[in-house]
Write an enzyme that holds these catalytic residues in place. Structure first.
Site, PDB file in Angstrom:
ATOM      1  N   SER A 559     -41.530 -11.708-138.149  1.00  0.00           N
ATOM      2  CA  SER A 559     -42.495 -11.936-139.216  1.00  0.00           C
ATOM      3  C   SER A 559     -41.905 -12.862-140.282  1.00  0.00           C
ATOM      4  O   SER A 559     -41.410 -13.941-139.981  1.00  0.00           O
ATOM      5  CB  SER A 559     -42.946 -10.591-139.799  1.00  0.00           C
ATOM      6  OG  SER A 559     -44.062 -10.744-140.631  1.00  0.00           O
ATOM      7  N   ASP A 645     -52.990 -12.550-133.415  1.00  0.00           N
ATOM      8  CA  ASP A 645     -52.301 -12.080-134.626  1.00  0.00           C
ATOM      9  C   ASP A 645     -52.980 -12.672-135.860  1.00  0.00           C
ATOM     10  O   ASP A 645     -53.033 -13.882-136.043  1.00  0.00           O
ATOM     11  CB  ASP A 645     -50.837 -12.511-134.574  1.00  0.00           C
ATOM     12  CG  ASP A 645     -49.992 -11.882-135.667  1.00  0.00           C
ATOM     13  OD1 ASP A 645     -50.563 -11.426-136.673  1.00  0.00           O
ATOM     14  OD2 ASP A 645     -48.759 -11.858-135.511  1.00  0.00           O
ATOM     15  N   HIS A 690     -49.487  -7.386-134.787  1.00  0.00           N
ATOM     16  CA  HIS A 690     -48.554  -8.314-135.426  1.00  0.00           C
ATOM     17  C   HIS A 690     -47.172  -8.219-134.809  1.00  0.00           C
ATOM     18  O   HIS A 690     -46.598  -9.205-134.364  1.00  0.00           O
ATOM     19  CB  HIS A 690     -48.506  -8.031-136.922  1.00  0.00           C
ATOM     20  CG  HIS A 690     -47.549  -8.918-137.666  1.00  0.00           C
ATOM     21  ND1 HIS A 690     -47.556 -10.287-137.538  1.00  0.00           N
ATOM     22  CD2 HIS A 690     -46.542  -8.632-138.534  1.00  0.00           C
ATOM     23  CE1 HIS A 690     -46.618 -10.808-138.299  1.00  0.00           C
ATOM     24  NE2 HIS A 690     -45.979  -9.827-138.904  1.00  0.00           N
TER      25      HIS A 690
END
Length: 727
Positions: A559, A645, A690
């Site tokens: 991320s 995502d 995610h």
């Protein structure tokens, strides 16, 4: 009183003006009431060894990253031995210890949700929501309340459970691995449990009871990753569902939390830097909510309640780190807040739990874990330094006012139970089986000096008997954003790497939250390059102290950690041999200039506003991984991305990958024959989640990639991994 998880501090990372408004009753617009009955059935008990709780810590809310382990399809039934139920008069601590001493320790399957209420435990068993009597929680004697397969979802799992105060209803939020979408089902508890209602896209939810003993469910509705609406619903003969509140400022997020004593339901309205809390009376939930303190930019605060007093964790005043204040519940405004307890410098508040006569603070100070027990009757403070191997807390459910249980873990060591007993003033440790990793590995707390002289903490793991560490492979971890700590929960694949001779290094760079709020402030906006300088200093320090070498050094991030990892690949690629990234944020500039994306407005406090501020735009250009790709040598990079995502759009990752490959091709042509170009792999997985932390396919691909890039034999590591994960 409903048994609750202890995570009071679940509301950081989402929070000036534009209050929103209370809404009049609305028609049932996204509620599906049903009349489907489920009979009681019995299933074989599965072997589940450790339990995680289902509410996030304060530091985990920036991205609402899911933390799930294994779905019902992953779990395999095992043969049960004859078990005797635990004695009813055994206290909670002794029950935990007895269960753990009789459990096999070679498997570490984890489930997310276990909620105790009254004499029952509610949890997921296979593909069902079930409950059993507390003393029979480890037996195969339980009642099925709801079959998740009825929702026709792919590999559903329960993310959160809440039980109504008098146990007439139970609500459960259900999700899947490949999506962040969720469904909240409400089950009426009776001889034949029935699904009373279902609500789509629910984020947080809590039960209260009104003056007429009617159960009221408050919940937030999530749309495009944002929670701006609060609803309340009743069931049975008096069914209704109405919108209660709407937040008008798109940069704010709404989250519900029920105080430990269930006296107040708090409605927390927040963004990255600011919060505002409203109190909903747990005895009169239809009355208008009471504002504690109107939002003030830069002021964060979170609320607990005990004996008609509010305990407020806030950063108001100097220094701008968290401190504990209190005030009478009927005079909640900020001018009435009295300072109650202050933290030391470089301290991160991880959690807080409130008891009848004590307040317990879970802290990280200078990269070590502590528990502070505050006596509320005499204001005494007992500070307990926890074992140096411990890197993270797992909070336990607890209805026993005499004990405060919790678990400690590290990336290579599974959770271990501890209980603080108030009457004895002592911390008790789980006895019995001792994990062999305690003798076969070392954990070191080191520091690197960054360019500006700032000392950056590192946590390093390696085998005790490793010789010539300079020739060992090194895996560096980094995050450095949103004030969130680098994730250091137990991961079987990390354990296996250490057993196979790897060195693991966790670099707690600025932008993260390991040393408190200022540590985050020093690594965001126009100080983001501090995090990059810290990461470079950490790797160079490790090499300088004899831990591995550049040709054996790898880096991993997920991320927002992809920003610093990608930036390092541009600025100092010679430090690395290979990199693995998962759902990485790589195109900061273009993403932050696209206000149509769901999180752009919320993220302005972290990255800046390049659309309206030229200074922010020029600064982002200096470190943005996509913007700084150039023809040069790069380490090999393996990227895992997810097709749908919403948090890190696939488009930016694909653009980064294509541009990087073009730069490498240009560099290869300029370098001539004999140059070994790096491998750039983009692995696009289906689904809209995610980060899927426990994806076997992802873990296998990443480990295989690292071993191949370093020229190592991976046969033994995959054999060892089978001890912990079922492939």
């Amino acid at each position: 009183m409903q048994q609750k998880t202890k995570l009071f501090l679940q509301v950081l990372k989402y929070s000036v003006p534009h209050l929103g408004k209370r809404m009049q009753k609305q028609p049932l617009n996204h509620c599906n009431f049903a009349d489907h009955y489920y009979n009681r059935i019995k299933l074989k008990k599965y072997h589940l060894t450790k339990y995680l709780q289902n509410k996030p810590k304060i530091s985990e809310l920036a991205r609402n990253i899911p933390s799930r382990s294994f779905s019902c399809k992953d779990r395999q039934p095992v043969e049960q031995e004859n078990k005797k139920p635990l004695p009813e008069n055994m206290d909670a601590f002794e029950k935990v210890r007895t269960r753990l001493e009789t459990q096999p320790q070679e498997e570490y399957e984890i489930i997310n949700v276990e909620v105790k209420h009254g004499g029952f435990v509610y949890y997921q068993e296979g593909c069902c929501l079930v409950r059993s009597k507390d003393e029979e929680a480890d037996s195969d004697n339980y009642e099925v309340l709801f079959n998740l397969e009825e929702l026709k979802l792919d590999q559903p799992f329960i993310d959160c459970i809440r039980v109504a105060p008098d146990e007439k209803y139970v609500a459960a939020k259900i999700r899947t691995e490949d999506s962040e979408a969720s469904t909240c089902v409400v089950i009426k508890l009776s001889d034949q449990p029935v699904m009373e209602a279902s609500f789509p896209n629910v984020s947080s939810f809590e039960w209260v009871k009104d003056e007429e003993d009617e159960d009221v469910l408050f919940y937030t509705f999530q749309r495009n990753l944002r929670c701006n609406d609060v609803y309340r619903a009743t069931f049975g003969d008096n069914k209704r569902n109405e919108r209660f509140y709407t937040e008008k400022d798109p940069s704010y997020f709404v989250f519900l939390y029920l105080t430990k004593d269930s006296r107040f339901l708090t409605m927390n309205i927040m963004n990255k830097m600011t919060s505002e809390v409203w109190l909903i009376d747990g005895l009169s939930p239809w009355d208008p909510p009471v504002l504690i303190q109107k939002r003030i930019h830069g002021v964060l605060y979170y609320v607990e309640h005990r004996d008609d007093e509010l305990y407020i964790l806030t950063n108001v005043g100097e220094p701008t780190e968290f401190k504990l204040m209190r005030t009478a519940a009927d005079t909640p405004a900020i001018m009435n807040w009295d300072l109650f307890f202050t933290m030391k410098r470089n301290t991160k508040v991880i959690d807080l739990d409130m008891f009848k006569d004590h307040c317990v603070l879970f802290l990280k100070h200078s990269n070590l874990l502590y528990v502070n027990v505050i006596g509320l009757a005499d204001d005494s403070v007992r500070s307990l330094k926890l074992p140096p191997w411990a890197c993270g807390f797992i909070m336990d459910t607890n209805s026993d006012p005499k004990n405060c249980p919790f678990q400690l873990c590290s990336p290579i060591r599974p959770p271990k139970y501890y209980t603080y007993k108030f009457a004895e003033g002592k911390l008790f440790e789980e006895t019995g089986h001792e994990d062999p990793i305690t003798k076969t590995s070392r954990v070191l707390r080191l520091e690197a000096k960054s360019k500006d002289g700032k000392l950056v903490p590192m946590t390093v793991f390696h085998k005790t008997d490793s010789e010539d560490l300079q020739k060992k492979p090194l895996l560096v971890h980094v995050y450095g954003a949103y004030g969130m700590d680098l994730k250091m929960n137990f991961r079987p694949e990390r354990r296996v790497l250490v057993d196979d001779g790897w060195i693991l290094a966790y670099c707690h760079v600025r932008g993260g939250g390991e040393l408190g709020l200022q540590w985050h402030a020093d690594g965001r906006l126009t100080k983001k390059l501090n995090g990059l300088a810290d990461l470079e200093a950490c790797i160079k320090t490790l090499h300088g102290q004899g831990f591995s070498q550049p040709s054996l050094t790898t880096l991993t991030a997920f991320s927002a950690g992809g920003v610093l990892a990608g930036a390092l690949c541009n600025s100092n690629p010679e430090l690395l041999r290979a990199v693995t990234l998962e759902a990485p944020f790589l195109d900061v500039l273009n993403t932050m200039m696209d206000t149509t994306l769901p999180l752009t407005l919320e993220e302005l406090e972290e990255w800046g506003n390049p659309s309206s501020d030229e200074k922010h735009k020029n600064y982002i250009k200096r470190y943005c991984p996509y913007q700084n790709i150039k023809p040069q040598h790069y380490p090999s990079i393996h990227i895992t991305a997810y097709e749908n995502d919403e948090r890190v759009p696939l488009k930016g990752i694909v653009s980064y990958t294509e541009k990087l490959k073009e730069a490498i091709m240009e560099h290869t042509k300029d370098t001539g024959e004999g140059y070994q170009a790096p491998n750039i792999i983009l692995d696009i997985q289906p689904g809209g989640n995610h980060v899927i932390e426990d994806s076997h396919k992802k873990i296998t691909a990443q480990i295989k990639f690292l071993y191949e890039e370093l020229g190592l034999d991976s046969t033994s590591v995959f054999e060892d991994l089978k001890k912990y994960m079922k492939f």
